[in-house]
Scaffold this motif. Structure first.
Motif, PDB file in Angstrom:
ATOM      1  N   LYS A   1       4.542 -12.934   5.204  1.00 51.33           N
ATOM      2  CA  LYS A   1       4.971 -14.276   4.810  1.00 51.33           C
ATOM      3  C   LYS A   1       3.778 -15.247   4.865  1.00 51.33           C
ATOM      4  N   ASP A   2       3.018 -15.145   5.955  1.00 59.95           N
ATOM      5  CA  ASP A   2       1.854 -16.025   6.128  1.00 59.95           C
ATOM      6  C   ASP A   2       0.847 -15.860   4.989  1.00 59.95           C
ATOM      7  N   ASN A   3       0.820 -14.650   4.418  1.00 60.03           N
ATOM      8  CA  ASN A   3      -0.131 -14.383   3.334  1.00 60.03           C
ATOM      9  C   ASN A   3       0.489 -14.525   1.950  1.00 60.03           C
ATOM     10  N   GLY A   4       1.693 -15.080   1.919  1.00 56.36           N
ATOM     11  CA  GLY A   4       2.341 -15.338   0.630  1.00 56.36           C
ATOM     12  C   GLY A   4       2.837 -14.102  -0.080  1.00 56.36           C
ATOM     13  N   VAL A   5       3.018 -12.993   0.676  1.00 56.30           N
ATOM     14  CA  VAL A   5       3.429 -11.730   0.047  1.00 56.30           C
ATOM     15  C   VAL A   5       4.947 -11.689  -0.102  1.00 56.30           C
ATOM     16  N   ARG A   6       5.406 -11.346  -1.315  1.00 56.72           N
ATOM     17  CA  ARG A   6       6.851 -11.209  -1.535  1.00 56.72           C
ATOM     18  C   ARG A   6       7.234  -9.771  -1.916  1.00 56.72           C
ATOM     19  N   ARG A   7       6.229  -9.024  -2.375  1.00 55.59           N
ATOM     20  CA  ARG A   7       6.513  -7.668  -2.838  1.00 55.59           C
ATOM     21  C   ARG A   7       5.389  -6.744  -2.357  1.00 55.59           C
ATOM     22  N   VAL A   8       5.794  -5.648  -1.652  1.00 56.61           N
ATOM     23  CA  VAL A   8       4.762  -4.700  -1.207  1.00 56.61           C
ATOM     24  C   VAL A   8       4.930  -3.379  -1.940  1.00 56.61           C
ATOM     25  N   ILE A   9       3.803  -2.860  -2.428  1.00 54.93           N
ATOM     26  CA  ILE A   9       3.827  -1.554  -3.084  1.00 54.93           C
ATOM     27  C   ILE A   9       3.325  -0.531  -2.064  1.00 54.93           C
ATOM     28  N   THR A  10       4.216   0.337  -1.631  1.00 52.07           N
ATOM     29  CA  THR A  10       3.842   1.323  -0.618  1.00 52.07           C
ATOM     30  C   THR A  10       3.285   2.567  -1.286  1.00 52.07           C
ATOM     31  N   VAL A  11       2.467   3.298  -0.529  1.00 54.64           N
ATOM     32  CA  VAL A  11       1.813   4.458  -1.134  1.00 54.64           C
ATOM     33  C   VAL A  11       2.082   5.760  -0.381  1.00 54.64           C
ATOM     34  N   ASP A  12       2.907   5.697   0.668  1.00 57.85           N
ATOM     35  CA  ASP A  12       3.215   6.920   1.422  1.00 57.85           C
ATOM     36  C   ASP A  12       4.656   6.855   1.925  1.00 57.85           C
ATOM     37  N   PRO A  13       5.229   8.011   2.250  1.00 60.67           N
ATOM     38  CA  PRO A  13       6.647   8.038   2.641  1.00 60.67           C
ATOM     39  C   PRO A  13       6.944   7.324   3.957  1.00 60.67           C
ATOM     40  N   HIS A  14       6.063   7.463   4.941  1.00 57.11           N
ATOM     41  CA  HIS A  14       6.369   6.880   6.260  1.00 57.11           C
ATOM     42  C   HIS A  14       6.445   5.363   6.206  1.00 57.11           C
ATOM     43  N   THR A  15       5.531   4.765   5.461  1.00 55.16           N
ATOM     44  CA  THR A  15       5.536   3.303   5.344  1.00 55.16           C
ATOM     45  C   THR A  15       6.716   2.830   4.503  1.00 55.16           C
ATOM     46  N   THR A  16       7.003   3.576   3.441  1.00 52.54           N
ATOM     47  CA  THR A  16       8.130   3.191   2.586  1.00 52.54           C
ATOM     48  C   THR A  16       9.417   3.193   3.400  1.00 52.54           C
TER      49      THR A  16
ATOM     50  N   ILE B   1       1.301  -6.956  -3.330  1.00 47.77           N
ATOM     51  CA  ILE B   1       0.120  -6.285  -2.758  1.00 47.77           C
ATOM     52  C   ILE B   1       0.323  -4.773  -2.695  1.00 47.77           C
ATOM     53  N   ILE B   2      -0.782  -4.048  -2.697  1.00 51.89           N
ATOM     54  CA  ILE B   2      -0.742  -2.625  -2.378  1.00 51.89           C
ATOM     55  C   ILE B   2      -0.818  -2.540  -0.854  1.00 51.89           C
ATOM     56  N   TYR B   3       0.092  -1.755  -0.278  1.00 53.40           N
ATOM     57  CA  TYR B   3       0.210  -1.728   1.175  1.00 53.40           C
ATOM     58  C   TYR B   3      -0.058  -0.314   1.686  1.00 53.40           C
ATOM     59  N   THR B   4      -1.240  -0.095   2.262  1.00 53.64           N
ATOM     60  CA  THR B   4      -1.636   1.257   2.704  1.00 53.64           C
ATOM     61  C   THR B   4      -1.135   1.591   4.100  1.00 53.64           C
ATOM     62  N   SER B   5      -0.942   0.557   4.914  1.00 49.30           N
ATOM     63  CA  SER B   5      -0.530   0.746   6.305  1.00 49.30           C
ATOM     64  C   SER B   5      -1.441   1.744   7.035  1.00 49.30           C
ATOM     65  N   PHE B   6      -2.661   1.893   6.532  1.00 43.47           N
ATOM     66  CA  PHE B   6      -3.719   2.760   7.105  1.00 43.47           C
ATOM     67  C   PHE B   6      -3.373   4.251   7.094  1.00 43.47           C
TER      68      PHE B   6
ATOM     69  N   ASN C   1      17.120  -8.025   8.214  1.00 41.87           N
ATOM     70  CA  ASN C   1      17.659  -8.847   7.119  1.00 41.87           C
ATOM     71  C   ASN C   1      16.590  -9.551   6.297  1.00 41.87           C
ATOM     72  N   SER C   2      15.569  -8.805   5.938  1.00 38.43           N
ATOM     73  CA  SER C   2      14.465  -9.422   5.197  1.00 38.43           C
ATOM     74  C   SER C   2      14.696  -9.275   3.683  1.00 38.43           C
ATOM     75  N   ASP C   3      14.218 -10.238   2.910  1.00 40.33           N
ATOM     76  CA  ASP C   3      14.371 -10.117   1.458  1.00 40.33           C
ATOM     77  C   ASP C   3      13.069  -9.690   0.781  1.00 40.33           C
ATOM     78  N   ILE C   4      12.122  -9.229   1.590  1.00 43.24           N
ATOM     79  CA  ILE C   4      10.860  -8.772   0.994  1.00 43.24           C
ATOM     80  C   ILE C   4      11.154  -7.546   0.100  1.00 43.24           C
ATOM     81  N   GLU C   5      10.474  -7.498  -1.045  1.00 41.46           N
ATOM     82  CA  GLU C   5      10.723  -6.380  -1.960  1.00 41.46           C
ATOM     83  C   GLU C   5       9.785  -5.223  -1.607  1.00 41.46           C
ATOM     84  N   VAL C   6      10.351  -4.031  -1.468  1.00 43.17           N
ATOM     85  CA  VAL C   6       9.551  -2.843  -1.146  1.00 43.17           C
ATOM     86  C   VAL C   6       9.684  -1.867  -2.305  1.00 43.17           C
ATOM     87  N   VAL C   7       8.570  -1.476  -2.862  1.00 43.08           N
ATOM     88  CA  VAL C   7       8.632  -0.549  -3.991  1.00 43.08           C
ATOM     89  C   VAL C   7       7.532   0.497  -3.830  1.00 43.08           C
ATOM     90  N   ASN C   8       7.890   1.749  -4.083  1.00 41.65           N
ATOM     91  CA  ASN C   8       6.905   2.817  -3.933  1.00 41.65           C
ATOM     92  C   ASN C   8       6.122   3.006  -5.231  1.00 41.65           C
TER      93      ASN C   8
END
Lengths: 298, 387
Positions: free
Chosen positions: A151-166, A48-53, A177-184
């Motif tokens: 997890k509830d939404n089946g998300v495994r990889r989040v694409i962040t779009v700003d420095p604070h969220t990343t 998903i694209i993750y804006t975090s508002f 200790n999460s294995d979620i993938e975070v990529v800017n």
């Protein structure tokens, strides 16, 4: 003095933790305002694209900071918080600008072949502000809820779009200790075009914490944009913050730092690029020609 | 622009390119920084052992050594050594500032003269230090010209050159040494294996303070201990380079009172220099910090002051951020250690340049994040008592 700041931070914590737990937003705000930038992305999905508002609410950070002393005096009461919903809204032009930026980022990702969904009104705020104010326990506690939401939404990889969220997501991963993938998004986009010559105001978190300073420069130069550098102003060592993170602690000092930073940037070029919505908010009162990276490449 | 803005801008323009030039010209200095981190980590992780070893080594050289658990105890020790009605020349010492040496000794009817130019200007102006290495950084040459004219009737003014100002003060300070009973200095480093105190400087005042008066007193923190004299010398070289002053004009090493072995090769003391050598080692929160996994990183600091110049908060707030002598990013950590002041850290914007320029790679923003958390935690307790 210490007690005054402790009261202020305590009030912020109370209001913020309350609204986060209730609605996953840092301030009381109409969430649908934040998700209106798109309606053609699928809801959720593995990536998903993750804006975090952050782009949508950037202007509110400053507005809320103005009212912090009042919050503080009222002990961060929920009545004050609900009043906030009535009188603090992002301006229409700020929202429209944030929508255009997010649409462009999403389009650039698609162009790079990255299929992505979006959580719309289910998107949670990252909790970055808790982290940056030293509220580590609260950040960890809330972070657990954010990760569960993904997890509830089946998300495994989040694409962040700003420095604070990343940064918040990277820290959350380590702390919990999460294995979620975070990529800017800057590391994914390619084949872009743009023009002009700018000085870059590096977001502290991208350049000095997440090692994305060179990535950002590569995106720009590959797109055909000229970047002006000056060791005293734009180097990793001597480039400095816009003052934004100090807003909740001392708004006046935050503004003075922004003014000082703007003066330095303008000594290199009258056209300034930022890559963080909060840097934009903090610096734009002092810089006429200021744009986000996602406004100059496409 | 305000006087502070003018002063800091001039300092940045003069200092930043100079440090870069030094690090390019003498590439081994960066390696020394990396090595120092390792040796200092070893000390911080075994601080009690190294304090004990240092004390034994100082005694072996014929010096007297004291361990003060806090500022009050250090002041009592100092008062006992100095007594009253003495003339004292002092080389700028931040640990001395931490325990208020000047006020303490003046209250016992002693005269204390700062001999470092910057520290002397602060003493003369009754001001506060604005940088850990360059205490008078906030004073422009125009301010200093007026100060020297108004306070000492010197033939200078706000249009005098820096060279003219320095020449006037040089004449004045040189007279102070002749009558001094005691010299007080800090230490840039102290070696556990030999009990040697290393000090780096450019003015020549430390060299005179440490050898001319009959008594030399060193006041330093236990964080300045390094394992060997070799490490101690590396620390002063790195410190001076990262402060932008390399090669330093003088490096001084003092191991005990003066001595000679010129008669039958038997080493005896005293000789021409001081007959007494005292070392006061100050704890004042440092030992406790060494046991805190988040805070102990701060103890690696060699006080070169380079982090100040990369910090947007210091650039705007100057000495009004922190509690002198501990200002700037490193000072936000240090005021938490020695003053239990957790508020100062909250003004960190996590700009991160401090970490980039630190010769021993201290993750200052991470330490400050921890102190912010202590502040919130402390607030929770305070506010629950006083709603």
């Amino acid at each position: 003095m210490a007690q005054k700041l402790q009261r202020q931070l305590s009030a912020i914590k109370k209001v913020m933790v309350g609204t986060l737990n209730k609605n996953y937003v840092p301030f009381p705000v109409d969430k649908s305002l934040c998700s209106r930038w798109t309606n053609d992305l699928s809801h959720g999905g593995e990536t998903i694209i993750y804006t975090s508002f952050m782009y949508q609410l950037a202007s509110l950070f400053k507005s809320y900071e103005k009212y912090l002393p009042t919050f503080s005096n009222m002990g961060g009461s929920s009545r004050m918080a609900s009043l906030g919903k009535l009188f603090i809204k992002p301006k229409k032009e700020d929202l429209e600008r944030s929508y255009a930026i997010l649409r462009n980022i999403s389009a650039m990702l698609k162009k790079a072949g990255i299929n992505h969904g979006y959580l719309y009104d289910d998107e949670p705020y990252s909790g970055g502000l808790l982290l940056e104010l030293g509220m580590i326990n609260e950040f960890k506690e809330y972070g657990g809820k954010v990760l569960q939401k993904f997890k509830d939404n089946g998300v495994r990889r989040v694409i962040t779009v700003d420095p604070h969220t990343t940064n918040a997501m990277e820290r959350m991963k380590k702390l919990l200790n999460s294995d979620i993938e975070v990529v800017n998004y800057l590391t994914l986009i390619k084949g872009l075009s743009g023009n002009g010559q700018f000085v870059i105001h590096d977001p502290c978190l991208y350049t000095r914490y997440l090692d994305l300073g060179e990535t950002m420069r590569d995106v720009l130069t590959n797109a055909g944009i000229k970047v002006k550098e000056d060791i005293m102003v734009t180097s990793k060592e001597y480039g400095t913050c816009c003052g934004g993170p100090l807003g909740p602690v001392d708004l006046e000092l935050s503004s003075k730092i922004a003014e000082d930073r703007a003066r330095k940037l303008l000594s290199v070029s009258d056209k300034v690029l930022v890559a963080c919505p909060l840097c934009y908010q903090n610096l734009s009162p002092y810089i006429k020609n200021i744009k986000d990276i996602a406004e100059v490449v496409s | 622009m305000s006087d502070w803005q003018i002063a800091i801008e001039r300092a940045l323009e003069n200092n930043i390119p100079k440090v870069e030039e030094i690090l390019n010209q003498y590439p081994y200095l960066k390696d020394y920084g990396v090595q120092l981190r390792q040796t200092k980590e070893e000390v911080v992780n075994n601080l009690e052992k190294y304090v004990k070893q240092t004390m034994e080594s100082v005694k072996r050289t014929g010096g007297k050594v004291y361990l003060a658990k806090d500022a009050e105890e250090a002041r009592e020790i100092l008062k006992d050594i100095v007594g009253s009605n003495k003339k004292i020349v002092m080389a700028k010492t931040n640990v001395g500032h931490e325990i208020n040496v000047t006020e303490t000794l003046e209250a016992k009817n002693n005269q204390v003269f700062e001999t470092d130019l910057g520290a002397y200007l602060i003493q003369l102006s009754h001001g506060e230090s604005s940088h850990i290495v360059f205490p008078s950084l906030h004073l422009t040459r125009e301010n200093i010209g007026e100060l020297l004219h108004d306070k000492l009737n010197m033939p200078v003014n706000r249009n005098s050159t820096i060279e003219e100002l320095v020449a006037q003060v040089r004449q004045f300070l040189r007279q102070r040494y002749m009558e001094a009973d005691i010299g007080i200095t800090g230490a840039n480093s102290i070696s556990a294996d030999s009990g040697s105190v290393a000090l780096v400087e450019n003015e020549g005042n430390i060299r005179i303070d440490t050898v001319f008066p009959p008594v030399h007193i060193v006041i330093t923190g236990i964080d300045k201990i390094v394992p060997t004299l070799d490490d101690a010398l590396k620390e002063v070289m790195v410190q001076s380079a990262y402060a932008g002053l390399y090669p330093p004009t003088y490096i001084n090493v003092s191991s005990g009172p003066s001595s000679t072995a010129d008669i039958e090769l038997k080493r005896v003391s005293p000789a021409t220099g001081p007959k007494e050598f005292h070392v006061i080692l100050l704890d004042n929160g440092r030992m406790e910090a060494s046991k805190d996994p988040d805070m102990k990183e701060a103890l690696l600091c060699i006080k070169c002051g380079r982090c100040y110049f990369s910090c947007p908060v210091y650039r705007v707030k100057g000495s009004s951020w922190g509690q002198p002598p501990y200002g700037g990013p490193t000072g936000a950590m240090w005021t938490a250690i020695v003053n239990k002041d957790y508020e100062t850290a909250n003004y960190c914007t996590h700009s991160g340049g401090c970490r980039e320029v630190c010769p021993v790679q201290i993750n200052i923003p991470k330490v400050l994040e921890h102190i912010k958390w202590l502040f919130i935690d402390e607030g929770q307790n305070n506010l629950s008592v006083t709603p």
